[in-house]
Design an enzyme around this catalytic site. Sequence first.
Site, PDB file in Angstrom:
ATOM      1  N   ASP A 214     -36.444   4.184   9.032  1.00 49.83           N
ATOM      2  CA  ASP A 214     -35.034   4.124   8.668  1.00 49.83           C
ATOM      3  C   ASP A 214     -34.344   5.421   9.075  1.00 49.83           C
ATOM      4  OD1 ASP A 214     -32.659   3.398   7.514  1.00 49.83           O
ATOM      5  OD2 ASP A 214     -33.219   4.159   5.538  1.00 49.83           O
ATOM      6  N   SER A 215     -33.530   5.324  10.105  1.00 52.94           N
ATOM      7  CA  SER A 215     -32.804   6.513  10.542  1.00 52.94           C
ATOM      8  C   SER A 215     -31.546   6.089  11.274  1.00 52.94           C
ATOM      9  CB  SER A 215     -33.698   7.328  11.484  1.00 52.94           C
ATOM     10  OG  SER A 215     -32.932   8.316  12.124  1.00 52.94           O
ATOM     11  N   PHE A 219     -33.577   7.436  18.454  1.00 53.99           N
ATOM     12  CA  PHE A 219     -33.982   7.900  19.776  1.00 53.99           C
ATOM     13  C   PHE A 219     -34.518   9.320  19.614  1.00 53.99           C
ATOM     14  CE2 PHE A 219     -32.270   8.039  24.453  1.00 53.99           C
ATOM     15  CZ  PHE A 219     -33.569   8.287  24.887  1.00 53.99           C
ATOM     16  N   GLY A 267     -23.055   4.134  13.281  1.00 50.04           N
ATOM     17  CA  GLY A 267     -21.695   4.464  12.871  1.00 50.04           C
ATOM     18  C   GLY A 267     -20.805   3.282  12.520  1.00 50.04           C
ATOM     19  N   CYS A 272     -20.248   3.978   6.454  1.00 52.39           N
ATOM     20  CA  CYS A 272     -20.778   5.009   7.345  1.00 52.39           C
ATOM     21  C   CYS A 272     -19.662   5.803   8.012  1.00 52.39           C
ATOM     22  CB  CYS A 272     -21.637   4.337   8.404  1.00 52.39           C
ATOM     23  SG  CYS A 272     -22.397   5.511   9.512  1.00 52.39           S
ATOM     24  N   ASP A 311     -27.313  -4.040  13.345  1.00 56.60           N
ATOM     25  CA  ASP A 311     -27.256  -3.415  12.018  1.00 56.60           C
ATOM     26  C   ASP A 311     -25.911  -2.723  11.787  1.00 56.60           C
ATOM     27  OD1 ASP A 311     -27.708  -2.118   9.641  1.00 56.60           O
ATOM     28  OD2 ASP A 311     -29.028  -0.593  10.501  1.00 56.60           O
ATOM     29  N   ARG A 371     -34.632  15.610  -4.124  1.00 58.42           N
ATOM     30  CA  ARG A 371     -34.993  16.811  -4.848  1.00 58.42           C
ATOM     31  C   ARG A 371     -36.248  16.576  -5.691  1.00 58.42           C
ATOM     32  NH1 ARG A 371     -30.165  15.528  -8.152  1.00 58.42           N
ATOM     33  NH2 ARG A 371     -31.024  14.751 -10.085  1.00 58.42           N
TER      34      ARG A 371
HETATM   35  P1  RVP Z   1     -22.697  -2.673   6.482  1.00 58.79           P
HETATM   36  O1  RVP Z   1     -23.420  -3.986   6.524  1.00 58.79           O
HETATM   37  O2  RVP Z   1     -21.512  -2.640   7.385  1.00 58.79           O
HETATM   38  O3  RVP Z   1     -22.369  -2.248   5.093  1.00 58.79           O
HETATM   39  O4  RVP Z   1     -23.684  -1.596   7.102  1.00 58.79           O
HETATM   40  C1  RVP Z   1     -24.959  -1.338   6.582  1.00 58.79           C
HETATM   41  C2  RVP Z   1     -25.662  -0.344   7.486  1.00 58.79           C
HETATM   42  O5  RVP Z   1     -24.982   0.906   7.478  1.00 58.79           O
HETATM   43  C3  RVP Z   1     -27.075   0.000   7.083  1.00 58.79           C
HETATM   44  O6  RVP Z   1     -28.025  -0.951   7.420  1.00 58.79           O
HETATM   45  C4  RVP Z   1     -27.281   1.310   7.816  1.00 58.79           C
HETATM   46  O7  RVP Z   1     -27.630   1.127   9.167  1.00 58.79           O
HETATM   47  C5  RVP Z   1     -25.906   1.934   7.784  1.00 58.79           C
HETATM   48  N1  RVP Z   1     -25.787   2.971   6.766  1.00 58.79           N
HETATM   49  C6  RVP Z   1     -26.370   3.047   5.556  1.00 58.79           C
HETATM   50  N2  RVP Z   1     -25.966   4.184   4.963  1.00 58.79           N
HETATM   51  C7  RVP Z   1     -25.145   4.776   5.831  1.00 58.79           C
HETATM   52  C8  RVP Z   1     -24.475   6.055   5.649  1.00 58.79           C
HETATM   53  O8  RVP Z   1     -24.478   6.626   4.577  1.00 58.79           O
HETATM   54  N3  RVP Z   1     -23.853   6.549   6.695  1.00 58.79           N
HETATM   55  N4  RVP Z   1     -25.023   4.024   6.917  1.00 58.79           N
END
Ligand code: RVP
Length: 451
Positions: A214-215, A219, A267, A272, A311, A371
């Site tokens: 999960d990242s 890449f 993004g 996000c 995603d 933490r």
């Molecule tokens: P959405 O379905 O548009 O809510 O998007 C979910 C996706 O957003 C997750 O699967 C992940 O790839 C991404 N995500 C999760 N947390 C964050 C963030 O804090 N930037 N982004």
Amino acid sequence: MELNVPFVSAIMQSVSDDSMAIALARNGGLSFIFGSQPIDTQAEMVRKVKKFKAGFVVSDSNLTPEHALADVIELIEKTGHSTLGVTEDGSPNGKLLGIVTGRDFRVSRDPLDKKVKDFMTPFDKMITGQLGMTLNEANDVIWDHKLNSLPIIDQHQNLQYFVFRKDYESHKEYPNELSDANKKLMVGAGINSRDYKERVPALVAAGADVLCVDSSDGFSAWQRETIEYVKKEFNGEVKIGGGNVVDKDGFLYLAEAGADFIKVGIGGGSICITREQKGIGRGQATSIIEVAQARDEYFEKTGTYIPICSDGGIVQDYHMVLALAMGADFLMMGRYFARFDESPTRKLMVNNRYVKEYWGEGSNRARNWQRYDMGGSTGLKFEEGVDSYVPYAGKLKDNLDITIGKMKSTMCSCGSTSIQQLKEEAKITLVSATSIVEGGAHDVILKDANM
Ligand code: RVP
């Protein structure tokens, strides 16, 4: 491994816990239990999904005989459940000594300090079922003895489950249920590229069917090392996906590392702000189209088909069909699932509307768990995700049924009877901002503006 509906729920604290995983797998999809938590709690969530048996509910309301009526009332208020297990140690699987339901006490007459042992229905007056009985057998006992619930115990009299009369109707078939060879629901789990040497064995031992690194940026050499390690350590038997990438180079990098599937999108997630904060990311459609082409070329060259997952960023149901038509094999969604009863977050009333909390994994709220676990730098100065609300939408199944109905209807209009055919034949067209306005109701006064 194949999904029965092309949806997975996001690897997020506010989306994918064991309740979501059970609900989604019963409806044909898969959850990736969030990895931003200690290893033991994540493994426990995986275990709960694998232990799930339709109709058999692990009791979430339990007390000891020494508790008082006041505790009973408080617990009923907290859980909303009015059948309480009375066990020796007050745990869900402790030795069963009795049961308390609304028929056992009268708030208007009984003193609040009355001990549970003085008003519970004691074990020797109860009808119980033995572990191993089928749901049909349990329902027969409930029917024959006119019970509302049947506690199921093991040979040591330890409480294992309750079977409830009221659930009978809702246990009708789930034709899409996603289960393994042993008829257990399937579940995925998120991992990171730092503690994988401890986390992965724990998740595999708990029964996780598939993992995903999960990242937001897949890449990377860290991710390659993680995938290679898992592939080698488990002789290629543990399925693991990687991501996220947004172009051909990223796809090929993870494909060469051995990823079983690759997630696409940086993004675009609703919570996000990576693009705003770091300038990193790419439009979701552009990314999917390019990576899908890379996948197909890779398949032609090597004979290995690596599915890709779109995603983030999906809001409307038609976005889902679009992502599939553009080449995605399946979709990961956060916001969509966060709105349902089964997501782990609180439901609140805000401005006269029910909402559920939804926060990004890159928000400080999500990152705080570290933490306890990872040490290292927790003082990162900026966030890549926001903390938000999403409109509450009810039960997962009800919404999913409507979504899938709409998707089928769209596919029907495209003349496609399968996702593969949709990919090959759907005609996708660029739309202007004007065309989007035109596509909604416009220039009329809606009768119910709140709809
Ligand atoms: P959405 O379905 O548009 O809510 O998007 C979910 C996706 O957003 C997750 O699967 C992940 O790839 C991404 N995500 C999760 N947390 C964050 C963030 O804090 N930037 N982004």
